[in-house]
Design an enzyme around this catalytic site. Structure first.
Site, PDB file in Angstrom:
ATOM      1  N   ASP A   1      17.384  12.913   6.055  1.00  0.00           N
ATOM      2  CA  ASP A   1      17.486  11.846   5.050  1.00  0.00           C
ATOM      3  C   ASP A   1      16.617  12.247   3.865  1.00  0.00           C
ATOM      4  O   ASP A   1      15.497  12.732   4.066  1.00  0.00           O
ATOM      5  CB  ASP A   1      16.991  10.518   5.658  1.00  0.00           C
ATOM      6  CG  ASP A   1      17.417   9.301   4.858  1.00  0.00           C
ATOM      7  OD1 ASP A   1      18.083   8.422   5.425  1.00  0.00           O
ATOM      8  OD2 ASP A   1      17.078   9.231   3.646  1.00  0.00           O
TER       9      ASP A   1
ATOM     10  N   TYR B   1      33.337   4.280  -5.343  1.00  0.00           N
ATOM     11  CA  TYR B   1      32.733   4.348  -4.005  1.00  0.00           C
ATOM     12  C   TYR B   1      33.832   4.543  -2.953  1.00  0.00           C
ATOM     13  O   TYR B   1      33.768   5.459  -2.130  1.00  0.00           O
ATOM     14  CB  TYR B   1      31.937   3.067  -3.739  1.00  0.00           C
ATOM     15  CG  TYR B   1      31.490   2.932  -2.308  1.00  0.00           C
ATOM     16  CD1 TYR B   1      30.655   3.894  -1.730  1.00  0.00           C
ATOM     17  CD2 TYR B   1      31.911   1.849  -1.520  1.00  0.00           C
ATOM     18  CE1 TYR B   1      30.261   3.786  -0.407  1.00  0.00           C
ATOM     19  CE2 TYR B   1      31.510   1.730  -0.204  1.00  0.00           C
ATOM     20  CZ  TYR B   1      30.688   2.703   0.344  1.00  0.00           C
ATOM     21  OH  TYR B   1      30.301   2.597   1.652  1.00  0.00           O
TER      22      TYR B   1
ATOM     23  N   GLY C   1      35.509  -4.639  -9.545  1.00  0.00           N
ATOM     24  CA  GLY C   1      35.700  -3.804  -8.352  1.00  0.00           C
ATOM     25  C   GLY C   1      35.779  -4.575  -7.054  1.00  0.00           C
ATOM     26  O   GLY C   1      35.967  -3.992  -5.995  1.00  0.00           O
TER      27      GLY C   1
END
Ligand code: UDP
Length: 325
Positions: A31, A144, A284
């Site tokens: 990460d 996305y 969106g």
């Protein structure tokens, strides 16, 4: 199994890592801590800080050999905000498409046999039919969703060409908390944590993005699903995937809750009245997203154990009201 978890310092990734450890697996979290938190990585997991783009290099000169020791990977590291993807699509291309494609080829080169990928209901865009099944047309309405769909396609090709056992899990709206891990985004955009912050008095108001949608109360309808149930689907997918196959599963409860339903549940759970203001729609946002998770039930044996919105909100509230998240 020995499992690589990318994004394991994030909200969903840290719960996936926790559940894997609880089931006796070994976990290494990769990460970059751009949005995750080091202290969310469960004790017992190894941790390496870095981007998925450079997975092999980060693990040192023997990077590919190290990766070759993994039985599987769960890839959750991603930029994941719809609104941000509208204003900064290049970030979604670079992090989610370039980074993930590179990770997939690195894992294949290292001989990692299984990959479970964190995908999203946003790939469907504004669905024509609900509940949404996996064979519904994929027409994302934001970058996305586009970025996640691109990787679903990379996985289909990689499974067919290279024999990878791949699974894409298309999450609907994840909520709740598990084992002290909840949503803690620096910039919070999600409805449940925002409503809880307002209940705590940390926000002056909650803005409802549009009440003129073609839904029963005019606000958007979503299928909320407990983070621990989502995590359990990853374990089942890792155990059930087949070499050369790319499987796709929708993960939701099959119940639609409107924004107003969620706010009413938050008021009921917290016992506090929320200051609500209605504003214009958020770009969106599709009107209704509800999953058919029949495929995951039939093929993976996945049955959400915590299907009630009250429990999701209650678990998240328990954590935030203690000041732990
Ligand atoms: N929403 C809202 N106010 C907020 C945050 C979200 O009205 O402050 C609405 C949003 O428009 C959507 C729903 O709540 O219809 C769920 O949004 P969230 O960002 O939690 O998840 P998404 O569906 O975008 O993944």
């Amino acid at each position: 199994m020995r499992i690589l978890v990318t994004g394991g310092a994030g909200y969903i990734g840290s719960v996936v890592a926790t559940r894997l450890l609880e089931e006796g697996h070994q976990v290494l979290v990769l990460d970059d801590l751009s949005t995750g938190h080091r202290d969310a990585v469960p004790e017992g997991a190894e941790f390496v800080r870095g981007r998925v783009h450079d997975a092999a290099e980060i693990l040192g000169p023997a990077g590919l050999d190290v990766l070759g020791g993994f039985d599987g990977a769960v890839h959750l590291a991603a930029a994941s905000l719809v609104a941000e993807s509208m204003s900064n699509p290049a970030k979604y291309e670079e992090n989610n498409v370039v980074g993930s494609s590179r990770l997939v080829s690195t894992l294949v080169d290292a001989g990692v046999p299984r990959l479970v990928f964190s995908s999203t209901a946003a790939v469907y865009g504004d669905p024509e039919e609900v509940p949404v099944r996996e064979d519904a047309p994929c027409r994302p309405v934001n970058p996305y969703g586009e970025s996640k769909l691109a990787i679903d396609r990379v996985l289909a090709a990689t499974a067919a060409e290279k024999g990878l056992a791949a699974v894409s899990l298309r999450y609907f709206n994840v909520a709740g908390a598990y084992a002290g891990r909840g949503e803690r985004h620096t910039t919070e955009t999600h409805l449940v944590p925002i409503a809880l912050e307002a209940a705590l008095g940390r926000r002056p108001e909650i803005v409802v993005y549009g009440d003129d949608y073609p839904t029963p109360d005019g606000t958007c309808v979503r299928d909320y699903i407990h983070v621990a149930d989502i995590a359990d689907a990853h374990l089942l997918a890792m155990a059930g995937c087949e070499p050369g196959q790319h499987e796709i599963y929708n993960l939701g409860n099959g119940n639609g809750s409107s924004v107003r339903d969620v706010l009413a549940t938050v008021e009921q759970v917290t016992g506090r009245k929320l200051p609500v203001r209605v504003a214009t729609r958020r770009p969106g946002d599709p009107a209704v997203l509800v999953a058919s998770a029949q495929r995951a039930a039939e093929q993976l044996g996945w049955r959400p154990a915590r299907p009630r919105l009250e429990q999701m909100v209650g678990d998240a509230w328990e954590l935030v009201s203690k000041g732990a998240a």
